[in-house]
Design an enzyme around this catalytic site. Structure first.
Site, PDB file in Angstrom:
ATOM      1  N   LYS A  76       0.739  -1.610  -0.221  1.00 35.09           N
ATOM      2  CA  LYS A  76       0.106  -0.125   0.094  1.00 35.09           C
ATOM      3  C   LYS A  76       1.038   1.137  -0.528  1.00 35.09           C
ATOM      4  O   LYS A  76       1.987   1.284   1.077  1.00 35.09           O
ATOM      5  CB  LYS A  76      -0.505  -0.062   0.906  1.00 35.09           C
ATOM      6  CG  LYS A  76      -1.709   1.084   2.056  1.00 35.09           C
ATOM      7  CD  LYS A  76      -2.990   1.130   2.772  1.00 35.09           C
ATOM      8  CE  LYS A  76      -3.699   2.036   2.858  1.00 35.09           C
ATOM      9  NZ  LYS A  76      -4.583   1.737   4.147  1.00 35.09           N
ATOM     10  N   SER A 151      -9.563   2.292   2.094  1.00 36.47           N
ATOM     11  CA  SER A 151      -9.299   2.548   1.957  1.00 36.47           C
ATOM     12  C   SER A 151      -8.146   1.687   2.012  1.00 36.47           C
ATOM     13  O   SER A 151      -7.236   2.425   0.176  1.00 36.47           O
ATOM     14  CB  SER A 151      -8.501   3.642   2.545  1.00 36.47           C
ATOM     15  OG  SER A 151      -7.659   3.012   3.938  1.00 36.47           O
ATOM     16  N   SER A 175      -9.519  -0.877   7.400  1.00 38.12           N
ATOM     17  CA  SER A 175      -9.715  -0.067   6.009  1.00 38.12           C
ATOM     18  C   SER A 175      -8.941  -1.693   5.576  1.00 38.12           C
ATOM     19  O   SER A 175      -8.246  -1.553   3.679  1.00 38.12           O
ATOM     20  CB  SER A 175      -8.153   0.667   5.627  1.00 38.12           C
ATOM     21  OG  SER A 175      -9.047   1.794   5.551  1.00 38.12           O
TER      22      SER A 175
HETATM   23  N1  GLN Z   1     -13.143   4.336   6.140  1.00 35.47           N
HETATM   24  C1  GLN Z   1     -12.588   4.605   7.581  1.00 35.47           C
HETATM   25  C2  GLN Z   1     -12.519   6.255   6.868  1.00 35.47           C
HETATM   26  O1  GLN Z   1     -12.780   6.861   5.996  1.00 35.47           O
HETATM   27  C3  GLN Z   1     -11.422   4.196   7.989  1.00 35.47           C
HETATM   28  C4  GLN Z   1     -10.844   3.668   7.270  1.00 35.47           C
HETATM   29  C5  GLN Z   1      -8.945   3.499   7.567  1.00 35.47           C
HETATM   30  O2  GLN Z   1      -9.544   2.269   8.247  1.00 35.47           O
HETATM   31  N2  GLN Z   1      -8.236   3.549   7.436  1.00 35.47           N
HETATM   32  O3  GLN Z   1     -11.646   6.802   8.097  1.00 35.47           O
END
Ligand code: GLN
Length: 484
Positions: A76, A151, A175
């Protein structure tokens, strides 16, 4: 070869059935062929990958192979990788070449893995659909009109389309698990502190945790063996022995108690997803587990509380991006104030700005007690729910997401609906617990994920439960037709 697990690839490399250069070239070719449609990579590190593969082949020949020698992997783009562009999918870092390596990627490289490239993601990991990336949305290989989740959307899209046999992700509120669920993969978010955050660009420091995204629990265990462990450069990493995650995979699960939180099965859950989850739970019963209904009464507070705590932490973490030391700088600033405001205004996307503003507000004098402090207190209540539950059950299970993958653009203009797609994953981060998502079936051709939540540092236990299920089912081996 491109459909094999990393355990199988590692065996094929050792037996000489394939060389790392052949394998790496195969995946690089697949990336070149499919990335224009899926957009799952931000950077493809072809030259470095081929050089690393050639070095791996020399080790293999000399009989001096580490656990993943020669196995390709994608990272990532939130992990700093020395000498390689590291963007966090933000215009702010579009020109940033990391001067050092994150602990996570360093440990994976030391074990011989070959990095293919850096994967797309939501900007600074803020999002659930991979639509907030400066580099554009990522497509779900199961249906390219749909989001892969976020994400870690690029990582899951790449692995699901067999452009990489495994990838790393990070999970602040879901995420790793949510995208793994929407793309039919196995994803594990470890206990907070289990994996070093050094060199992983911070979003919300008390919640962020890196973990593996793979086909199988067996592969997740292989990666956890490398990623987990104390790192003196991360003051929140925990000094505690790392078990051999592969060793316990085959343990029996007869008599283990599985708790089903009733709050995870109420009206927000899609009926068809519920049916898939019910069938998966029956499978566990058949394996000898005991099912028990439990309650996590503060579940409904997890999303609102998270959207105070995470923005608060992000607003402080992202203050370092000021156009002075590194990252985007505006043209011809008039003075220092103009430099800060224009650099930040131009460098960050809308979702990141929204969070910085919310975070700054909830931390400001006068609102701190009403929002931030209150959120911290609720966070404790959420942890206490889990603590109480783990007194009566060994593992908690339920759906990872309320629905299957949604359409691109469907929730992009409605942040609150988007935030609710993490309703079953966020509480785990608030409590710092480990949790996995594993493929459990399909609804209309789209994958459904089963979430397994464990007690602190019980990753082995989760991987064991996941592996047992994967031995009697083949959901985790299904592939999107176009990419077989
Ligand atoms: N979807 C959540 C957010 O927007 C979690 C994102 C994540 O785990 N990085 O913050």
């Amino acid at each position: 070869m491109h459909t094999k697990t990393i355990a199988q690839l590692s065996a094929a490399l050792r037996s000489g059935e394939v060389s790392s250069v052949e394998l790496t070239s195969l995946f690089l070719d697949r990336i070149k062929q499919h990335n224009p449609a899926l957009n799952c990579f931000i950077s493809i590190t072809e030259e470095q990958a081929l050089a690393a593969a050639a070095a791996a082949d020399r080790c293999l020949k000399a009989g001096d192979a580490a656990p993943l020698t020669g196995v390709p992997i994608a990272h990532k783009d939130i992990f700093c990788t020395q000498g390689v562009k590291t963007t966090c999918a933000s215009k702010m870092l579009d020109n940033f070449i990391a001067p050092y390596e994150s602990t996570c990627t360093a440990r994976i490289a030391e074990a011989g893995a070959v990095m293919l490239g850096k994967t797309n993601m939501d900007e600074f990991a803020m999002g659930s659909s991979n639509e907030t990336s400066y580099y554009g949305a990522v497509k779900n290989p199961w249906d390219q009109a749909r989001v892969p989740g976020g994400s870690s959307g690029g990582s899951v899209s790449a692995v699901a389309a067999r452009l990489a046999p495994a990838a790393t992700g990070t999970d602040t509120g879901g995420s790793i698990r949510q995208p793994a669920a929407l793309c039919g993969l196995t994803g594990l978010k470890p206990t907070y502190g289990r994996v070093s955050r050094f060199g992983m660009i911070a979003f919300a420091s008390s919640l962020d945790q890196a973990g593996p995204i793979t086909y199988s629990a067996e592969d997740a265990a292989l990666l956890m063996n490398l990623m987990a462990g104390f790192d003196e450069r991360d003051s929140t990493s925990v000094e505690r022995e790392v078990p051999d995650y592969s060793a316990g995979l085959d343990n029996g699960i007869e008599g283990l108690k599985i708790g089903l939180p009733k709050e995870y099965f109420d009206e927000g859950l899609d009926d068809n997803v519920a049916r898939v989850i019910d069938a998966a739970i029956k499978e566990y019963e058949a394996l000898g587990a005991i099912i028990k209904e439990i309650s996590l009464p503060n579940t409904g507070l997890a999303v609102p509380t998270y959207y105070v705590v995470a923005p608060a932490e992000c607003s402080t973490n992202l203050s370092r991006f000021d156009g002075v030391r590194f990252g985007h700088r505006c043209e011809d600033p008039e003075d220092l104030f103009d430099l800060y405001t224009r650099s930040r205004g131009e460098g960050f996307g809308a979702e990141v700005k929204r969070r910085i503003m919310i975070g700054t507000y909830v931390l400001s004098a006068g609102y701190y007690d009403a929002y931030y402090l209150k959120a911290q207190k609720i966070r404790r209540l959420i942890s206490d729910d889990f603590r109480a539950a783990f007194e009566t059950v060994d593992v908690i299970m339920g759906p990872t997401t309320p629905t299957t993958a949604f359409k691109l653009g469907e929730k992009a203009d409605d942040p609150v609906t988007m935030y609710l797609s993490d309703i079953y994953t966020i509480a785990v981060n608030m409590a710092g617990l480990p949790a996995a998502s594993i493929p459990a079936g399909f609804v209309d051709g789209l994958p459904v994920g089963l979430q397994l939540i464990g007690n602190y540092f019980e990753e082995s236990h989760l991987l064991n439960m996941a592996h047992k299920y994967q031995q009697v089912t083949d959901w985790h081996l299904q592939m999107p037709k176009e990419f077989q």
